[in-house]
Design a protein around this motif. Sequence first.
Motif, mmCIF file in Angstrom:
data_model
loop_
_atom_site.group_PDB
_atom_site.id
_atom_site.type_symbol
_atom_site.label_atom_id
_atom_site.label_comp_id
_atom_site.label_asym_id
_atom_site.label_seq_id
_atom_site.Cartn_x
_atom_site.Cartn_y
_atom_site.Cartn_z
ATOM 1 N N TYR A 53 0.832 -1.241 0.060
ATOM 2 C CA TYR A 53 0.072 0.064 -0.099
ATOM 3 C C TYR A 53 0.986 1.141 -0.068
ATOM 4 O O TYR A 53 1.076 1.723 1.097
ATOM 5 C CB TYR A 53 -0.817 0.104 1.269
ATOM 6 C CG TYR A 53 -1.634 -1.159 1.115
ATOM 7 C CD1 TYR A 53 -2.945 -1.286 0.384
ATOM 8 C CD2 TYR A 53 -1.685 -2.397 1.950
ATOM 9 C CE1 TYR A 53 -3.831 -2.282 0.581
ATOM 10 C CE2 TYR A 53 -2.213 -3.412 1.970
ATOM 11 C CZ TYR A 53 -3.261 -3.443 1.183
ATOM 12 O OH TYR A 53 -3.832 -4.566 0.993
ATOM 13 N N ASP A 54 1.190 1.689 -1.332
ATOM 14 C CA ASP A 54 2.161 2.868 -1.429
ATOM 15 C C ASP A 54 1.508 4.021 -1.421
ATOM 16 O O ASP A 54 1.986 5.254 -1.821
ATOM 17 C CB ASP A 54 2.973 2.866 -2.710
ATOM 18 C CG ASP A 54 3.683 1.475 -2.587
ATOM 19 O OD1 ASP A 54 4.225 1.339 -1.457
ATOM 20 O OD2 ASP A 54 3.782 0.632 -3.513
ATOM 21 N N GLY A 55 -0.054 4.275 -1.170
ATOM 22 C CA GLY A 55 -0.576 5.583 -1.059
ATOM 23 C C GLY A 55 -1.980 5.259 -1.989
ATOM 24 O O GLY A 55 -1.717 4.331 -2.877
ATOM 25 N N SER A 56 -2.813 5.906 -1.854
ATOM 26 C CA SER A 56 -4.240 5.623 -2.512
ATOM 27 C C SER A 56 -4.060 5.818 -4.022
ATOM 28 O O SER A 56 -4.537 5.200 -4.895
ATOM 29 C CB SER A 56 -5.153 6.826 -2.141
ATOM 30 O OG SER A 56 -4.956 7.924 -2.264
ATOM 31 N N GLN A 57 -3.304 6.672 -4.786
ATOM 32 C CA GLN A 57 -3.206 7.053 -6.259
ATOM 33 C C GLN A 57 -2.429 5.817 -6.807
ATOM 34 O O GLN A 57 -2.961 5.173 -7.858
ATOM 35 C CB GLN A 57 -2.377 8.170 -6.227
ATOM 36 C CG GLN A 57 -3.154 9.487 -6.104
ATOM 37 C CD GLN A 57 -4.319 9.425 -6.851
ATOM 38 O OE1 GLN A 57 -4.643 9.150 -8.004
ATOM 39 N NE2 GLN A 57 -5.566 9.710 -6.122
ATOM 40 N N VAL A 58 -1.410 5.309 -6.061
ATOM 41 C CA VAL A 58 -0.688 4.263 -6.599
ATOM 42 C C VAL A 58 -1.789 2.762 -6.633
ATOM 43 O O VAL A 58 -1.863 2.028 -7.578
ATOM 44 C CB VAL A 58 0.482 3.957 -5.841
ATOM 45 C CG1 VAL A 58 1.301 2.450 -6.065
ATOM 46 C CG2 VAL A 58 1.568 5.126 -5.893
ATOM 47 N N MET A 70 -4.952 2.400 -6.496
ATOM 48 C CA MET A 70 -5.982 2.632 -7.410
ATOM 49 C C MET A 70 -5.710 2.345 -8.879
ATOM 50 O O MET A 70 -6.384 1.831 -9.620
ATOM 51 C CB MET A 70 -6.587 4.147 -7.432
ATOM 52 C CG MET A 70 -7.444 4.497 -6.285
ATOM 53 S SD MET A 70 -8.686 3.381 -5.827
ATOM 54 C CE MET A 70 -9.841 3.917 -6.973
ATOM 55 N N ARG A 71 -4.392 2.470 -9.151
ATOM 56 C CA ARG A 71 -4.025 2.374 -10.610
ATOM 57 C C ARG A 71 -3.095 1.261 -10.838
ATOM 58 O O ARG A 71 -2.787 0.568 -12.221
ATOM 59 C CB ARG A 71 -2.946 3.480 -11.055
ATOM 60 C CG ARG A 71 -3.931 4.733 -10.884
ATOM 61 C CD ARG A 71 -3.216 6.009 -11.681
ATOM 62 N NE ARG A 71 -3.825 7.461 -11.579
ATOM 63 C CZ ARG A 71 -3.478 8.382 -11.183
ATOM 64 N NH1 ARG A 71 -2.287 8.761 -11.125
ATOM 65 N NH2 ARG A 71 -4.419 9.443 -11.267
ATOM 66 N N GLN A 72 -2.319 1.059 -9.940
ATOM 67 C CA GLN A 72 -1.150 -0.351 -10.001
ATOM 68 C C GLN A 72 -1.364 -1.531 -9.138
ATOM 69 O O GLN A 72 -0.378 -2.333 -9.086
ATOM 70 C CB GLN A 72 0.110 0.346 -9.915
ATOM 71 C CG GLN A 72 0.586 1.368 -10.820
ATOM 72 C CD GLN A 72 1.729 2.299 -10.445
ATOM 73 O OE1 GLN A 72 2.337 1.739 -9.441
ATOM 74 N NE2 GLN A 72 1.928 3.123 -11.152
ATOM 75 N N ARG A 73 -2.302 -1.717 -8.102
ATOM 76 C CA ARG A 73 -2.790 -2.630 -7.459
ATOM 77 C C ARG A 73 -3.900 -3.343 -7.670
ATOM 78 O O ARG A 73 -4.741 -2.691 -8.296
ATOM 79 C CB ARG A 73 -2.485 -2.363 -6.024
ATOM 80 C CG ARG A 73 -1.303 -1.616 -5.535
ATOM 81 C CD ARG A 73 -0.156 -2.650 -5.600
ATOM 82 N NE ARG A 73 1.231 -1.839 -4.903
ATOM 83 C CZ ARG A 73 2.013 -1.388 -5.994
ATOM 84 N NH1 ARG A 73 1.991 -1.612 -7.418
ATOM 85 N NH2 ARG A 73 3.172 -0.966 -5.443
ATOM 86 N N CYS A 74 -3.887 -4.591 -7.377
ATOM 87 C CA CYS A 74 -5.408 -5.304 -7.607
ATOM 88 C C CYS A 74 -5.952 -5.694 -6.549
ATOM 89 O O CYS A 74 -5.311 -5.528 -5.149
ATOM 90 C CB CYS A 74 -4.965 -6.604 -8.358
ATOM 91 S SG CYS A 74 -4.228 -8.030 -7.526
ATOM 92 N N HIS A 75 -7.361 -6.016 -6.560
ATOM 93 C CA HIS A 75 -8.077 -6.436 -5.505
ATOM 94 C C HIS A 75 -8.446 -7.806 -5.537
ATOM 95 O O HIS A 75 -9.015 -8.131 -6.402
ATOM 96 C CB HIS A 75 -9.347 -5.388 -5.386
ATOM 97 C CG HIS A 75 -10.127 -5.679 -4.179
ATOM 98 N ND1 HIS A 75 -9.819 -5.116 -2.774
ATOM 99 C CD2 HIS A 75 -11.251 -6.147 -4.064
ATOM 100 C CE1 HIS A 75 -10.961 -5.845 -2.099
ATOM 101 N NE2 HIS A 75 -11.697 -6.365 -2.727
ATOM 102 N N SER A 76 -8.006 -8.565 -4.330
ATOM 103 C CA SER A 76 -8.339 -10.099 -4.749
ATOM 104 C C SER A 76 -9.079 -10.603 -3.761
ATOM 105 O O SER A 76 -9.433 -10.035 -2.630
ATOM 106 C CB SER A 76 -6.955 -10.796 -4.339
ATOM 107 O OG SER A 76 -5.985 -10.418 -5.409
#
Length: 60
Positions: free
Chosen positions: A42-47, A49-55
């Motif tokens: 979790y590198d911040g909300s902007q990262v 929202m764009r570069q992480r997935c929800h599993s």
Amino acid sequence: MVSHRREGDVVYTDIRFRNTTDKPIFTSLVDISIALPLEDRYDGSQVCMRQRCHSHLLWR
């Protein structure tokens, strides 16, 4: 046996265990575990929202 299939943005992984011995194997559901190399950062909300997935992991 492990199989994967993708439907759009969703990836399904099916893992099946088979007893290949001639002896019965008894276990309870809490005695089996599966480890998946899912990144959890979790590198911040902007990262996120764009570069992480929800599993979601579903046990059947």
